[in-house]
Write an enzyme that holds these catalytic residues in place. Structure first.
Site, mmCIF file in Angstrom:
data_model
loop_
_atom_site.group_PDB
_atom_site.id
_atom_site.type_symbol
_atom_site.label_atom_id
_atom_site.label_comp_id
_atom_site.label_asym_id
_atom_site.label_seq_id
_atom_site.Cartn_x
_atom_site.Cartn_y
_atom_site.Cartn_z
ATOM 1 N N GLU A 62 -7.388 -19.318 -17.805
ATOM 2 C CA GLU A 62 -7.834 -19.953 -16.571
ATOM 3 C C GLU A 62 -8.919 -20.956 -16.964
ATOM 4 O OE1 GLU A 62 -10.050 -19.203 -12.299
ATOM 5 O OE2 GLU A 62 -10.652 -18.111 -14.076
ATOM 6 N N ASP A 73 -9.521 -14.716 -17.660
ATOM 7 C CA ASP A 73 -10.321 -15.179 -16.521
ATOM 8 C C ASP A 73 -11.468 -16.075 -16.994
ATOM 9 O OD1 ASP A 73 -10.974 -14.686 -13.591
ATOM 10 O OD2 ASP A 73 -12.886 -14.184 -14.523
ATOM 11 N N ASP A 80 0.858 -1.196 0.000
ATOM 12 C CA ASP A 80 0.000 0.000 0.000
ATOM 13 C C ASP A 80 0.894 1.246 0.000
ATOM 14 O OD1 ASP A 80 -1.749 2.065 0.690
ATOM 15 O OD2 ASP A 80 -2.034 1.360 2.761
ATOM 16 N N ASP A 99 -1.609 -0.939 -3.948
ATOM 17 C CA ASP A 99 -1.792 -0.095 -5.131
ATOM 18 C C ASP A 99 -0.560 -0.164 -6.033
ATOM 19 O OD1 ASP A 99 0.035 1.504 -3.729
ATOM 20 O OD2 ASP A 99 -1.594 2.596 -2.734
ATOM 21 N N ASP A 117 -4.048 3.898 2.532
ATOM 22 C CA ASP A 117 -5.493 3.658 2.712
ATOM 23 C C ASP A 117 -5.798 2.209 3.088
ATOM 24 O OD1 ASP A 117 -5.021 2.345 0.377
ATOM 25 O OD2 ASP A 117 -6.494 3.435 -0.838
HETATM 26 C C1 GLC Z 1 -11.883 -16.359 -11.667
HETATM 27 C C2 GLC Z 1 -11.026 -15.563 -10.701
HETATM 28 C C3 GLC Z 1 -11.792 -15.384 -9.428
HETATM 29 C C4 GLC Z 1 -13.058 -14.615 -9.744
HETATM 30 C C5 GLC Z 1 -13.875 -15.327 -10.801
HETATM 31 C C6 GLC Z 1 -14.970 -14.453 -11.334
HETATM 32 O O1 GLC Z 1 -12.097 -17.644 -11.238
HETATM 33 O O2 GLC Z 1 -9.784 -16.208 -10.507
HETATM 34 O O3 GLC Z 1 -11.045 -14.728 -8.441
HETATM 35 O O4 GLC Z 1 -13.832 -14.468 -8.591
HETATM 36 O O5 GLC Z 1 -13.076 -15.677 -11.912
HETATM 37 O O6 GLC Z 1 -14.416 -13.435 -12.112
#
Ligand code: GLC
Length: 572
Positions: free
Chosen positions: A284, A225, A39, A47, A43
């Site tokens: 992912e 993602d 940080d 960041d 805050d």
């Molecule tokens: C993926 C991310 C996770 C997030 C989800 C929804 O699995 O790694 O952290 O909550 O997608 O975007």
């Protein structure tokens, strides 16, 4: 063996053209969860200023790239995975100018930057969603999302039976502009995360433009993602629960998703020739069937996918060997992942009597007591096993410090929507996201600057005073010193180049393999073999004849490798 310097200029890898075009194949990639790394402004939330200030720490750790979790403007309903603007930075993290400076400074350290892009869903504050609400049923604006009338006499029931991955229905009903109860929209995650309709050409074009926006700023890679969820069966049929992910499933791993990533690959490849070298895409993708997973890394598609079977695998030699073999058979450069921001930290997982993991069974795993000393010993051994494998390795921040899963966060401080949406049945992922301890003897452990007005956004255990970067830097037996040494050797040792793995005969419960460099490449030393031996059995095992010990995860005396210990030997 030479000792590489942290500076890019003197690192032979960063300047070679082979490294520039295929760095992602063998890189050590640090996952930086920006809210919890450092940080800069006091805050209590990490960041970009904090990240920039600690780039020298990451360079000295010996990593090649950083993956940033989402840094975009977001109402933070899911810690930034609900994005309201894909082309900017959330003010809590900084500005676009900070991101530009960070990318340039990281490059000057020889570190590449990977950012998260979330294509399956956005935020209910995204301007397109606001426009869709305003435009009403049947509009072009609504066709960028999944709006449908409800079932039942007055549309009071959701359009189908899909459940949100975070718990509860995957549909939320809107109120139309005239105040009447209206259509429903789909969200596979939280209600604040409406799913995009990837049948819409607006959506497709906009994301290709987002990729260009960031690649043009010098970003080297994209982490995609929830990459297998984008495409839905347009008929939106009920799920029976028995369809495996694949073409028969209404939203998981449908075949249409591959067209998207083929077009993204073309965008990435169009940047390959500039001064930053190759751009990479990593997906992912959580899929049990490795032949379905392999389709994502087929020709002209993603460069790699995360190795979740490795993360989920128990600390068991036969199971790990099976996962390693099936990873090597995937037909793409491997990735090795021990932890991330969605999973329980590795020290805690390996300290339980059931050492496997499964995101869908977190409450079950949290029921076991954790032996932290045992978990730490195993995590050290796992680190050497992992870093000896051919491919790229992902290191989740804090893994290098041996942080554990914080399971006792007070309920009122929990932030993960999983906690609230399951009414507390699932503790969620906050325990792996607690801010890093840097220095000092009490919270905030240097995470926030001295005199900061706010506490860290999640509380840090007081026991982490022994796991700060400062404390571990001073302790030759620390996890941090082990990671630094391992990453240094992994980078400088010719046998750890793009060489294959050769299994060696070993006793039950023991994994042993060689990495061999045949020599003749550039100025490398010829004919070097490194053997990695990981003892996961209950008793000690004898070491084979060797020319030297490069590194061990625990004490190795009298030619014997204790249980839950790994070693790297120079052979011949
Ligand atoms: C993926 C991310 C996770 C997030 C989800 C929804 O699995 O790694 O952290 O909550 O997608 O975007």
């Amino acid at each position: 063996m030479h000792t590489p310097s942290a500076s890019a200029a003197s690192d032979p890898r960063s300047s070679s053209s082979a490294w520039l075009t295929s760095w992602w194949k063998s890189a050590a990639i640090y996952q930086l969860y920006v809210r919890s790394f450092a940080d800069g402004d006091g805050d209590g939330i990490g960041d970009l200023a904090g990240a920039r200030a600690h780039l020298p720490y990451l360079a000295a750790l010996g990593i090649d790239a950083i993956w940033f979790n989402p840094w975009y403007p977001s109402p933070m309903a899911d810690a930034g995975y609900d994005i309201s603007d894909y082309r900017s930075i959330d003010p809590v993290f900084g500005t676009l100018a900070d991101a530009d400076a960070l990318i340039a400074e990281a490059h000057a350290h020889g570190i590449k930057i990977i950012i998260d892009v979330v294509p399956n869903h956005s935020s209910d504050r995204h301007p397109w969603f606001a426009a869709a609400l305003a435009a009403g049923p049947g509009s072009a604006e609504r066709s960028r999302f999944w709006f449908r009338p409800g079932r039942g006499v007055a549309g009071e029931l959701p359009p189908n039976n899909w459940q949100s991955i975070f718990g509860g229905s995957a549909w939320t009903r809107v109120t139309e502009a005239d105040g009447s109860p209206g259509e429903w929209y789909l969200h596979l995650f939280a209600p604040e995360q409406p799913d995009f309709n990837w049948g819409s050409t607006d959506v497709r074009r906009d994301f290709e433009d987002v990729l260009r926006f960031w690649f043009s700023r010098g970003v080297d890679g994209i982490r995609i993602d929830s990459a297998a969820l984008n495409c839905k069966d347009p008929g939106l049929p009920d799920v029976s629960g028995s369809e495996p992910p694949g073409p028969a499933h209404p939203f998981m791993d449908r075949d249409e998703v591959h067209e998207i990533y083929q077009s993204w690959r073309a965008v990435a490849d169009s940047y390959g020739g500039d001064e930053h070298g190759g751009r990479m895409l990593i997906g992912e993708v959580w899929l049990p069937d490795s032949s379905r997973l392999a389709r994502y890394v087929g020709p002209g598609e993603l460069h790699s996918v995360f190795n979740f079977p490795y993360l989920n695998c128990p600390w068991d030699a036969a199971s790990l060997r099976q996962v390693i073999d099936s990873t090597m058979g995937l037909g793409a450069p491997a990735t090795w992942v021990l932890s991330n921001h969605d999973a329980d930290r590795v020290v805690s997982r390996y300290g339980r009597s059931d050492t496997a993991f499964d995101l869908d069974r977190r409450p079950y795993f949290h029921g076991f007591p954790v032996d932290l000393a045992l978990g730490t010993r195993r995590a050290r051994a796992a680190a050497l096993l992992t870093m000896a494998l051919p491919g790229a390795v992902y290191i989740y921040q804090g893994e290098e410090l041996g942080l554990w899963e914080v399971q006792d966060i007070p309920d009122e401080l929990r932030q993960d929507p999983i906690w609230a949406r399951t009414l507390g049945a699932d503790p969620g992922r906050d325990g792996s996201r607690v801010p890093l301890p840097w220095s000092g003897t009490e919270p905030p452990f240097g995470f926030s600057p001295a005199g900061a007005e706010s506490d860290p956004w999640l509380p840090q255990p007081k026991e982490w005073r022994d796991l700060t970067v400062a404390a571990e830097s001073a302790n030759p037996d620390s996890m941090l010193r082990l990671y630094r040494a391992a990453l240094r050797i992994r980078r400088s040792e010719p046998a750890f180049g793009e060489t294959p793995l050769t299994w060696q005969p070993s006793a039950d419960g023991v994994l042993a393999f060689d990495r061999h460099d045949a020599g003749g490449v550039e100025d490398r030393e010829a004919g070097v073999t490194v053997r990695c031996i990981a003892n996961l059995s209950a008793g000690p095992v004898g070491l084979p004849p060797h020319a030297g010990v490069l590194l061990a995860s625990g004490p190795v005396h009298g030619g014997v490798l204790p249980p839950d210990t790994s070693v790297w030997l120079r052979i011949g």
